[in-house]
Design a protein around this motif. Structure first.
Motif, PDB file in Angstrom:
ATOM      1  N   SER A 217     -63.898  23.312  -2.091  1.00 53.01           N
ATOM      2  CA  SER A 217     -62.571  23.890  -2.198  1.00 53.01           C
ATOM      3  C   SER A 217     -62.293  24.777  -0.984  1.00 53.01           C
ATOM      4  O   SER A 217     -63.208  25.172  -0.264  1.00 53.01           O
ATOM      5  N   ASP A 218     -61.040  25.107  -0.773  1.00 51.90           N
ATOM      6  CA  ASP A 218     -60.652  25.919   0.378  1.00 51.90           C
ATOM      7  C   ASP A 218     -60.955  27.388   0.121  1.00 51.90           C
ATOM      8  O   ASP A 218     -60.572  27.948  -0.901  1.00 51.90           O
ATOM      9  N   VAL A 219     -61.643  28.028   1.082  1.00 51.94           N
ATOM     10  CA  VAL A 219     -62.058  29.425   0.896  1.00 51.94           C
ATOM     11  C   VAL A 219     -60.892  30.382   1.048  1.00 51.94           C
ATOM     12  O   VAL A 219     -60.997  31.557   0.675  1.00 51.94           O
ATOM     13  N   THR A 220     -59.769  29.933   1.595  1.00 52.21           N
ATOM     14  CA  THR A 220     -58.610  30.810   1.785  1.00 52.21           C
ATOM     15  C   THR A 220     -57.819  31.012   0.498  1.00 52.21           C
ATOM     16  O   THR A 220     -56.931  31.857   0.452  1.00 52.21           O
ATOM     17  N   GLY A 221     -58.128  30.247  -0.511  1.00 47.26           N
ATOM     18  CA  GLY A 221     -57.403  30.361  -1.769  1.00 47.26           C
ATOM     19  C   GLY A 221     -56.225  29.419  -1.875  1.00 47.26           C
ATOM     20  O   GLY A 221     -55.540  29.394  -2.902  1.00 47.26           O
ATOM     21  N   LYS A 222     -55.954  28.640  -0.834  1.00 49.03           N
ATOM     22  CA  LYS A 222     -54.860  27.668  -0.904  1.00 49.03           C
ATOM     23  C   LYS A 222     -55.243  26.504  -1.809  1.00 49.03           C
ATOM     24  O   LYS A 222     -56.420  26.212  -1.995  1.00 49.03           O
ATOM     25  N   ARG A 223     -54.250  25.812  -2.306  1.00 49.01           N
ATOM     26  CA  ARG A 223     -54.468  24.774  -3.305  1.00 49.01           C
ATOM     27  C   ARG A 223     -54.696  23.393  -2.689  1.00 49.01           C
ATOM     28  O   ARG A 223     -54.210  23.094  -1.603  1.00 49.01           O
ATOM     29  N   THR A 224     -55.408  22.563  -3.437  1.00 49.04           N
ATOM     30  CA  THR A 224     -55.482  21.126  -3.184  1.00 49.04           C
ATOM     31  C   THR A 224     -54.783  20.455  -4.348  1.00 49.04           C
ATOM     32  O   THR A 224     -55.170  20.656  -5.498  1.00 49.04           O
ATOM     33  N   VAL A 225     -53.749  19.680  -4.074  1.00 49.39           N
ATOM     34  CA  VAL A 225     -52.961  19.077  -5.150  1.00 49.39           C
ATOM     35  C   VAL A 225     -52.904  17.569  -4.987  1.00 49.39           C
ATOM     36  O   VAL A 225     -52.997  17.038  -3.870  1.00 49.39           O
ATOM     37  N   LEU A 226     -52.763  16.886  -6.111  1.00 50.14           N
ATOM     38  CA  LEU A 226     -52.544  15.445  -6.139  1.00 50.14           C
ATOM     39  C   LEU A 226     -51.150  15.176  -6.678  1.00 50.14           C
ATOM     40  O   LEU A 226     -50.712  15.842  -7.635  1.00 50.14           O
ATOM     41  N   ILE A 227     -50.463  14.217  -6.085  1.00 45.18           N
ATOM     42  CA  ILE A 227     -49.121  13.844  -6.530  1.00 45.18           C
ATOM     43  C   ILE A 227     -49.111  12.335  -6.785  1.00 45.18           C
ATOM     44  O   ILE A 227     -49.316  11.549  -5.857  1.00 45.18           O
ATOM     45  N   PHE A 228     -48.919  11.943  -8.030  1.00 49.24           N
ATOM     46  CA  PHE A 228     -48.921  10.537  -8.426  1.00 49.24           C
ATOM     47  C   PHE A 228     -47.493  10.014  -8.531  1.00 49.24           C
ATOM     48  O   PHE A 228     -46.568  10.752  -8.879  1.00 49.24           O
ATOM     49  N   HIS A 229     -47.334   8.731  -8.260  1.00 51.17           N
ATOM     50  CA  HIS A 229     -46.047   8.090  -8.504  1.00 51.17           C
ATOM     51  C   HIS A 229     -46.224   6.571  -8.483  1.00 51.17           C
ATOM     52  O   HIS A 229     -47.231   6.039  -7.986  1.00 51.17           O
ATOM     53  N   CYS A 230     -45.271   5.866  -9.047  1.00 51.31           N
ATOM     54  CA  CYS A 230     -45.177   4.410  -8.917  1.00 51.31           C
ATOM     55  C   CYS A 230     -43.713   4.117  -8.570  1.00 51.31           C
ATOM     56  O   CYS A 230     -43.072   4.927  -7.906  1.00 51.31           O
TER      57      CYS A 230
END
Length: 325
Positions: free
Chosen positions: A219-232
């Motif tokens: 994970s990022d040590v800066t506290g920023k997020r990792t996000v997933l965005i799904f779509h069809c």
């Protein structure tokens, strides 16, 4: 002369008999029982899940049943952590489990230290499940709120973002809070090649989506997020199904560290690629839109639809091996 001692063999109790012995408090919790629904809408050939219940466990201080608005996946995970979700193939094997040595000595048992089949729910887990039940805007591990603005989409159990928000992500408007994002395009390859959101990845099978759990290392040590965005195409069926599937697999992989998740923050693009293309096609490559029911791809549709509903043989064998362990 006294008669010799006789022993009565221990008889396995079925679930109805166990329920008859429950106190009112335990009966309230037993309402959580039932076949676990993954929400995938896909064929599932697994047998029902049975649970072992230890008669030595004290349920008097267990928190209240989660409300109807809670995430079904989190409730399912809680049921497994509370009642030891070991899958059983044979109904005749169901029986009451024996208490661990630490329980017989009335010593505290920390989460993760109990034997398989007797997991103790820690106070931290109960607090997180309570929060997830009471607060609608928490990410999957209950540690924080969603960082992107969400809208009320078609799928109430999933968090949706608008096409405008998706555009803002692509042009960097959320770089101060997002470290990394991955756009998961669940359409079939001929649709993806006919036009897709820039930087989107084409994943239309469960095998491909499951690989996401092995891709993220830290994970990022800066506290920023990792996000997933799904779509069809419309974010109506394929995208939501694979999004739910990933959450189910993520919960299973992190069961020993519940409520931790590899991807706690996931979103569904409301309206799918069609809505995004109509909003800003300049962020699509190529700047075209090919529908799933394109008349020139009938054979491709049948091929990829069949492929998207199948597991690889290797994954089936590995899953069976883990269940026997």
């Amino acid at each position: 002369m006294e008669s010799p001692l006789t022993f009565t063999p221990r008889r396995s109790l079925d679930f109805d008999e166990v329920k008859s012995l429950m106190t009112p408090e335990v009966k309230n919790i037993s309402q959580l029982f039932g076949d676990e629904d993954s929400g995938l809408g896909m064929d599932n050939d697994e047998s029902p899940v049975h649970y072992k219940v230890s008669t030595r466990l004290d349920f008097s201080n267990v928190f209240a049943t989660p409300s109807q608005t809670a995430d079904e996946n989190d409730r399912s995970c809680f049921r497994r952590s509370l009642f030891s979700g070991k899958r059983r193939r044979d109904d005749d094997e169901d029986c009451l489990s024996t208490p661990s040595k630490l329980q017989r000595r009335n010593e505290p048992v920390s989460r993760g230290s109990s034997s398989f089949g007797e997991k103790i729910v820690s106070r931290d887990v109960k607090d997180v499940v309570n929060r997830l039940a009471e607060e609608e805007d928490l990410i999957g591990d209950g540690t924080d709120k969603f960082c992107l603005p969400t809208i009320r989409g078609k799928h109430q159990d999933l968090k949706s973002i608008s096409a405008d928000t998706m555009s803002d992500i692509l042009i960097g408007s959320y770089d101060d809070v997002i470290n990394d994002y991955r756009i998961i395009d669940c359409r079939y390859p001929y649709e993806y090649e006919g036009g897709h959101i820039k930087s989107a990845e084409n994943m239309y099978t469960r095998d491909q989506v499951q690989q996401l759990l092995h891709d993220r290392q830290s994970s990022d040590v800066t506290g920023k997020r990792t996000v997933l965005i799904f779509h069809c195409e419309f974010s109506s069926e394929r995208g939501p199904k694979l999004m739910r599937f990933l959450r189910t697999q993520d919960r299973a992989q992190n069961e020993a560290n519940y409520p931790a998740l590899t991807y706690p923050e996931m979103y569904l693009l409301d309206g799918g690629f069609k809505a995004f293309y109509q909003t800003d096609k300049t962020l699509c490559y190529p700047m075209e839109y090919k529908p799933m029911l394109h008349p020139g791809h009938g054979k491709d549709l049948r091929h990829f639809r069949s492929k998207s509903k199948s597991w690889s043989a290797g994954d089936k064998k590995r899953t069976a091996s883990l269940r026997r362990a």
